[in-house]
Scaffold this motif. Structure first.
Motif, PDB file in Angstrom:
ATOM      1  N   ALA A  72       0.830  -1.203   0.000  1.00 21.03           N
ATOM      2  CA  ALA A  72       0.000   0.000   0.000  1.00 21.03           C
ATOM      3  C   ALA A  72       0.869   1.259   0.000  1.00 21.03           C
ATOM      4  O   ALA A  72       0.565   2.241  -0.685  1.00 21.03           O
ATOM      5  CB  ALA A  72      -0.920  -0.008   1.217  1.00 21.03           C
ATOM      6  N   PHE A  73       1.943   1.229   0.771  1.00 25.62           N
ATOM      7  CA  PHE A  73       2.877   2.360   0.799  1.00 25.62           C
ATOM      8  C   PHE A  73       3.503   2.568  -0.573  1.00 25.62           C
ATOM      9  O   PHE A  73       3.612   3.695  -1.057  1.00 25.62           O
ATOM     10  CB  PHE A  73       3.957   2.085   1.852  1.00 25.62           C
ATOM     11  N   PHE A  74       3.882   1.481  -1.212  1.00 26.83           N
ATOM     12  CA  PHE A  74       4.455   1.537  -2.558  1.00 26.83           C
ATOM     13  C   PHE A  74       3.446   2.113  -3.543  1.00 26.83           C
ATOM     14  O   PHE A  74       3.777   2.949  -4.395  1.00 26.83           O
ATOM     15  CB  PHE A  74       4.884   0.128  -2.969  1.00 26.83           C
ATOM     16  N   ARG A  75       2.194   1.701  -3.424  1.00 23.11           N
ATOM     17  CA  ARG A  75       1.137   2.208  -4.299  1.00 23.11           C
ATOM     18  C   ARG A  75       0.941   3.714  -4.094  1.00 23.11           C
ATOM     19  O   ARG A  75       0.738   4.456  -5.057  1.00 23.11           O
ATOM     20  CB  ARG A  75      -0.162   1.460  -3.997  1.00 23.11           C
ATOM     21  N   TYR A  76       1.017   4.152  -2.836  1.00 21.83           N
ATOM     22  CA  TYR A  76       0.873   5.583  -2.557  1.00 21.83           C
ATOM     23  C   TYR A  76       2.004   6.392  -3.189  1.00 21.83           C
ATOM     24  O   TYR A  76       1.772   7.439  -3.812  1.00 21.83           O
ATOM     25  CB  TYR A  76       0.840   5.835  -1.048  1.00 21.83           C
ATOM     26  N   LEU A  77       3.253   5.913  -3.039  1.00 21.14           N
ATOM     27  CA  LEU A  77       4.403   6.676  -3.526  1.00 21.14           C
ATOM     28  C   LEU A  77       4.320   6.959  -5.019  1.00 21.14           C
ATOM     29  O   LEU A  77       4.757   8.015  -5.485  1.00 21.14           O
ATOM     30  CB  LEU A  77       5.704   5.926  -3.212  1.00 21.14           C
ATOM     31  N   PHE A  78       3.767   6.026  -5.779  1.00 15.78           N
ATOM     32  CA  PHE A  78       3.717   6.184  -7.224  1.00 15.78           C
ATOM     33  C   PHE A  78       2.305   6.494  -7.721  1.00 15.78           C
ATOM     34  O   PHE A  78       2.005   6.315  -8.896  1.00 15.78           O
ATOM     35  CB  PHE A  78       4.271   4.929  -7.904  1.00 15.78           C
ATOM     36  N   GLY A  79       1.462   6.992  -6.809  1.00 17.34           N
ATOM     37  CA  GLY A  79       0.091   7.334  -7.169  1.00 17.34           C
ATOM     38  C   GLY A  79      -0.124   8.829  -7.301  1.00 17.34           C
ATOM     39  O   GLY A  79       0.797   9.645  -7.157  1.00 17.34           O
ATOM     40  N   ASP A  80      -1.373   9.204  -7.535  1.00 18.10           N
ATOM     41  CA  ASP A  80      -1.720  10.606  -7.775  1.00 18.10           C
ATOM     42  C   ASP A  80      -1.568  11.479  -6.534  1.00 18.10           C
ATOM     43  O   ASP A  80      -1.435  12.702  -6.644  1.00 18.10           O
ATOM     44  CB  ASP A  80      -3.161  10.704  -8.290  1.00 18.10           C
ATOM     45  N   LEU A  81      -1.618  10.873  -5.339  1.00 16.65           N
ATOM     46  CA  LEU A  81      -1.502  11.660  -4.114  1.00 16.65           C
ATOM     47  C   LEU A  81      -0.056  12.037  -3.788  1.00 16.65           C
ATOM     48  O   LEU A  81       0.189  12.764  -2.835  1.00 16.65           O
ATOM     49  CB  LEU A  81      -2.105  10.892  -2.930  1.00 16.65           C
ATOM     50  N   ASN A  82       0.883  11.533  -4.565  1.00 15.59           N
ATOM     51  CA  ASN A  82       2.294  11.872  -4.359  1.00 15.59           C
ATOM     52  C   ASN A  82       2.886  12.340  -5.689  1.00 15.59           C
ATOM     53  O   ASN A  82       3.728  11.667  -6.276  1.00 15.59           O
ATOM     54  CB  ASN A  82       3.062  10.655  -3.824  1.00 15.59           C
ATOM     55  N   PRO A  83       2.454  13.513  -6.169  1.00 13.74           N
ATOM     56  CA  PRO A  83       2.888  13.979  -7.494  1.00 13.74           C
ATOM     57  C   PRO A  83       4.347  14.395  -7.485  1.00 13.74           C
ATOM     58  O   PRO A  83       4.958  14.550  -6.416  1.00 13.74           O
ATOM     59  CB  PRO A  83       1.971  15.185  -7.744  1.00 13.74           C
ATOM     60  N   PRO A  84       4.939  14.597  -8.672  1.00 13.13           N
ATOM     61  CA  PRO A  84       6.323  15.067  -8.750  1.00 13.13           C
ATOM     62  C   PRO A  84       6.482  16.429  -8.093  1.00 13.13           C
ATOM     63  O   PRO A  84       5.511  17.170  -7.909  1.00 13.13           O
ATOM     64  CB  PRO A  84       6.590  15.153 -10.260  1.00 13.13           C
ATOM     65  N   ILE A  85       7.732  16.757  -7.748  1.00  6.36           N
ATOM     66  CA  ILE A  85       8.022  18.063  -7.159  1.00  6.36           C
ATOM     67  C   ILE A  85       7.654  19.150  -8.157  1.00  6.36           C
ATOM     68  O   ILE A  85       8.002  19.056  -9.335  1.00  6.36           O
ATOM     69  CB  ILE A  85       9.512  18.167  -6.791  1.00  6.36           C
ATOM     70  N   PRO A  86       6.941  20.179  -7.740  1.00  8.90           N
ATOM     71  CA  PRO A  86       6.589  21.262  -8.671  1.00  8.90           C
ATOM     72  C   PRO A  86       7.833  21.894  -9.277  1.00  8.90           C
ATOM     73  O   PRO A  86       8.909  21.891  -8.683  1.00  8.90           O
ATOM     74  CB  PRO A  86       5.844  22.262  -7.773  1.00  8.90           C
ATOM     75  N   SER A  87       7.664  22.446 -10.471  1.00  9.68           N
ATOM     76  CA  SER A  87       8.798  23.048 -11.177  1.00  9.68           C
ATOM     77  C   SER A  87       9.080  24.445 -10.627  1.00  9.68           C
ATOM     78  O   SER A  87       8.911  25.452 -11.306  1.00  9.68           O
ATOM     79  CB  SER A  87       8.506  23.123 -12.679  1.00  9.68           C
ATOM     80  N   LYS A  88       9.488  24.495  -9.378  1.00 13.18           N
ATOM     81  CA  LYS A  88       9.874  25.751  -8.758  1.00 13.18           C
ATOM     82  C   LYS A  88      11.037  25.479  -7.815  1.00 13.18           C
ATOM     83  O   LYS A  88      11.282  24.343  -7.407  1.00 13.18           O
ATOM     84  CB  LYS A  88       8.703  26.366  -7.992  1.00 13.18           C
ATOM     85  N   VAL A  89      11.771  26.525  -7.488  1.00  9.00           N
ATOM     86  CA  VAL A  89      12.930  26.369  -6.619  1.00  9.00           C
ATOM     87  C   VAL A  89      12.466  26.005  -5.218  1.00  9.00           C
ATOM     88  O   VAL A  89      11.620  26.680  -4.630  1.00  9.00           O
ATOM     89  CB  VAL A  89      13.754  27.671  -6.589  1.00  9.00           C
ATOM     90  N   HIS A  90      13.001  24.913  -4.684  1.00  5.65           N
ATOM     91  CA  HIS A  90      12.615  24.483  -3.344  1.00  5.65           C
ATOM     92  C   HIS A  90      13.838  24.224  -2.465  1.00  5.65           C
ATOM     93  O   HIS A  90      13.714  23.696  -1.376  1.00  5.65           O
ATOM     94  CB  HIS A  90      11.750  23.219  -3.415  1.00  5.65           C
ATOM     95  N   HIS A  91      15.025  24.589  -2.952  1.00  5.50           N
ATOM     96  CA  HIS A  91      16.249  24.418  -2.183  1.00  5.50           C
ATOM     97  C   HIS A  91      16.710  25.764  -1.626  1.00  5.50           C
ATOM     98  O   HIS A  91      16.270  26.828  -2.064  1.00  5.50           O
ATOM     99  CB  HIS A  91      17.362  23.837  -3.062  1.00  5.50           C
ATOM    100  N   ASP A  92      17.628  25.696  -0.677  1.00  5.08           N
ATOM    101  CA  ASP A  92      18.281  26.897  -0.177  1.00  5.08           C
ATOM    102  C   ASP A  92      19.189  27.442  -1.271  1.00  5.08           C
ATOM    103  O   ASP A  92      20.102  26.764  -1.728  1.00  5.08           O
ATOM    104  CB  ASP A  92      19.091  26.551   1.077  1.00  5.08           C
ATOM    105  N   MET A  93      18.957  28.669  -1.700  1.00  2.00           N
ATOM    106  CA  MET A  93      19.729  29.254  -2.792  1.00  2.00           C
ATOM    107  C   MET A  93      20.681  30.341  -2.304  1.00  2.00           C
ATOM    108  O   MET A  93      21.085  31.212  -3.073  1.00  2.00           O
ATOM    109  CB  MET A  93      18.778  29.821  -3.852  1.00  2.00           C
ATOM    110  N   GLU A  94      21.069  30.279  -1.027  1.00  2.00           N
ATOM    111  CA  GLU A  94      21.956  31.291  -0.459  1.00  2.00           C
ATOM    112  C   GLU A  94      23.406  30.819  -0.364  1.00  2.00           C
ATOM    113  O   GLU A  94      24.271  31.562   0.095  1.00  2.00           O
ATOM    114  CB  GLU A  94      21.457  31.680   0.942  1.00  2.00           C
TER     115      GLU A  94
END
Length: 204
Positions: free
Chosen positions: A84-106
């Protein structure tokens, strides 16, 4: 694991189990880290979302994941097991990271991987295509942060061209490339643009 039934010899029916994709070892290790005795509880899933996924998730978000899996026969009442955990990870409730900066850029520039172009001025192959500002502009609009220019003296030795030397590529003036970079450097990203020059202007 799903089941399908088939008639055999038109007289009786056999049921076959179809084995699904096996979770890879890194997923198994991750599940073991955030579960106990083969079951991931609501609290453990919430901890996983906060600590590993680094999401600003609430327990209600974790409960929504539980609810989305309840209709599957792989769900256990006390929590999620590995499938079930595996199904969740690759399902619609766990989408790819949005195409925006999400790291520390300093941090210093050397701490990052850079989206890099190679012979950014070529319109086609490296032997006979035209050199132009158009590929440079296109690359910058895609967010490329490193532009490479090969510098050669022009035919009359009184100006600088950009081209792939020793080939049949048609050159473009350096000043046109620099103006294109200036005009489009930050059209897709606010972060620095690095220009690398391969200098063939002086003989050794």
């Amino acid at each position: 694991m799903s089941r399908q039934s088939f008639k055999v010899c038109f007289c009786f029916k056999r049921i076959f189990k179809i084995k699904g994709a096996e979770p890879p070892d890194d997923i198994k290790r991750l599940f073991e880290q955030y579960s106990e005795n083969g079951t991931m509880t609501l609290e453990q899933l919430h901890t996983f979302l906060l600590n590993f996924q680094e999401e600003k998730a609430t327990k209600e978000d974790a409960q929504a994941i539980f609810n989305s899996l309840k209709h599957l026969n792989i769900f256990q009442r006390n929590g999620l097991h590995l499938e079930a955990f595996f199904r969740y990870l690759f399902g619609d409730l766990n989408p790819p990271i949005p195409s925006k900066v999400h790291h520390d850029m300093e941090a210093p520039l050397t701490h990052y991987f850079l989206y890099t172009g190679h012979r950014s001025y070529l319109t086609g192959n490296q032997l006979s295509s035209y050199c132009s500002v158009d590929p440079i502009i296109k690359a910058l609009r895609k967010g490329v942060r490193v532009i490479e220019l090969d510098l050669w003296p022009n035919a009359t030795k009184d100006n600088v061209d950009v081209c792939h030397g020793g080939t049949l590529t048609t050159p473009v003036e350096l000043i046109k490339c620099l103006r294109a970079i200036k005009d489009h450097a930050f059209s897709a990203s606010e972060f620095p643009v690095v220009i690398t020059f391969e200098d063939h202007l002086t003989s050794t």
